[in-house]
Design an enzyme around this catalytic site. Structure first.
Site, short mmCIF file in Angstrom:
data_model
loop_
_atom_site.label_atom_id
_atom_site.label_comp_id
_atom_site.label_asym_id
_atom_site.label_seq_id
_atom_site.Cartn_x
_atom_site.Cartn_y
_atom_site.Cartn_z
N SER A 118 0.81 -1.08 0.04
CA SER A 118 0.06 -0.02 0.08
C SER A 118 0.70 1.32 -0.15
CB SER A 118 -0.90 -0.03 1.28
OG SER A 118 -1.52 1.24 1.76
N TYR A 172 -1.95 -1.00 10.55
CA TYR A 172 -2.11 -1.47 9.44
C TYR A 172 -1.16 -1.20 8.64
CZ TYR A 172 -3.80 -1.42 4.49
OH TYR A 172 -3.78 -1.74 3.37
N LYS A 216 2.13 -3.86 6.88
CA LYS A 216 2.69 -3.75 5.36
C LYS A 216 4.34 -3.53 5.27
CE LYS A 216 -1.35 -4.38 3.50
NZ LYS A 216 -1.76 -5.47 2.78
#
Ligand code: NAD
Ligand code: UFG
Length: 348
Positions: free
Chosen positions: A125, A149, A153
């Site tokens: 992302s 979050y 990643k």
């Protein structure tokens, strides 16, 4: 590389990518635990593509369930979408996010290694660029995160780099998505968030149907031309095509590796349009594309948001031979077609 396992293939980006894969002649096997998707998506995939993909209702938390899939299927490569993805929720429930996203990926990679499958496309992302880099974001910029979050990643990208160092047969694409919106042009497949949408386009679409009264615009005092946040929106089908290009690139590296070793790699690619639109520009574009008025009210900035970001896409354009083909108007009209169908289904 014909047989592709798609983890999270029932979700928003996964299901659109499944369509693109089937249309390109791949044999698709989906693994999903439906924690953020619906079983009815399989029927929609069949309606669009004429093909009902093989589906395993399985959780990446259970390694034995992944092994069962690899025992029953000859898998050549994996596209790994399955993850929890709500930034705000990850701040409230960091352990769930680290567990699901990290342990899920660990289990998957362990099973892939056991079965000698080393081709992996990973859903990363733009959030891995953190909040300190200048725009546009380039793949070689330092990574950081502003939420659990995002951190999950960053950590998975690092883990995959380490994996390739330990075993050079690993051949990995890290696809850093910017802001995916839109829907399949048939109106049969799109994003259907549970509860109140967190993201801009699904919220606008629900205002348009009257499910929500008005869009709240988070901040109009950013240092941008109209004061609202700027993002790099990309049509979900352009994003889906980026996965086909990444698979083709992995396949060509595998063949090169047979004659000249060290051709496999871990490479990051930005998948975005390469330019941004403000919130107000998106609202205008939606109104123009659909003829529906979107009332809005200006609210305070949302915690954790930054003013503006968009991708430098030169690497994906050149190395993957990939570019976006759909503009903001199509992103809006495809979203609207899908949203109208959703509302019809809900009311029937
Ligand atoms: P989504 O929630 O629609 O799809 C994810 C799918 O994974 C769902 O079907 C869910 O049921 C499944 N899943 C989650 N945990 C699982 C587990 N433990 N085992 C099996 N299945 C599991 O999300 P999406 O928008 O399609 O995102 C796909 C990927 O792209 C995610 O990794 C996400 O982090 C990443 N991403 C998304 C965006 C975005 O704006 N949508 C932006 C950047 C990156
Ligand atoms: N916005 C509003 N009102 C809303 C929702 C959003 O004004 O109701 C604004 C935001 O403040 C931002 C823009 O619209 O300026 C886009 O917001 P989104 O929530 O749609 O997208 P984000 O850029 O915040 O985040 C998305 C994904 C993340 C991912 C990130 C980068 O949700 O998972 O893109 O890829 F990390």
């Amino acid at each position: 590389m014909k047989n592709i396992l798609v983890t999270g293939g029932m979700g928003f980006i996964g299901s659109h990518t499944v369509i693109a894969l089937i249309e390109a002649g791949f044999n698709v096997i989906i693994l999903d635990n439906l924690c953020n998707s619906e079983i009815t998506t399989l029927k929609q995939i069949e309606k669009i593509s004429g093909h009902y993909p093989e589906f395993y209702f399985a959780n990446l938390m259970h390694k034995a369930s992944i092994e069962a899939v690899f025992m029953q299927q000859e898998i050549h490569g994996v596209i790994h979408f399955a993850a929890l993805k709500a930034v705000g929720e990850s701040v409230d429930k960091p352990l769930s996010y680290y567990q699901n996203n990290l342990v899920g990926t660990l289990n998957l990679c362990q099973v892939m290694q056991e079965f000698n499958v080393f081709n992996l496309v990973f859903s990363s992302s733009a959030t891995v660029y953190g909040d300190k880099n200048p725009i546009p974001y380039k793949e070689d910029m330092p990574l950081s995160a502003t939420s659990p979050y995002g951190q999950s990643k960053v950590m998975i990208e690092q883990m995959l780099q380490d994996l390739h160092l330990s075993e050079p047969r690993w051949n990995i694409s890290l696809l850093r998505y910017f802001n995916p919106i839109g829907a399949h042009s048939s109106g049969l497949l799109g994003e259907n968030p549970k509860g109140i949408p967190n993201n801009l386009m699904p919220y606008i679409a629900q205002v348009a149907t009257g499910q929500r009264q008005a869009l709240g615009i988070f901040g109009n005092d950013y240092n941008t031309p109209d004061g609202t946040g700027i993002r790099d929106y990309i049509h979900v089908m352009d994003l889906a095509n980026g996965h086909l290009k990444a698979l083709a690139q992995l396949a060509s590296q595998n063949s090169a590796n047979q004659t000249n070793r060290n051709k496999t790699s871990v490479e990051a690619y930005n998948l975005g349009a390469g330019h941004g639109y403000s919130v107000l520009e998106v609202v205008k574009a939606f109104e123009n594309a659909t003829g529906v008025h979107i009332p809005f009210k200006k609210l305070a900035r949302r915690a954790g948001d930054i003013a503006a970001f968009y991708a430098d896409t030169h690497k994906a354009n050149k190395v993957l031979d990939w570019q976006v083909e759909r503009g903001l108007t199509q992103m809006c009209s495809d979203t609207w077609r899908w949203q109208l169908n959703l509302s019809k289904r809900a009311n029937s």
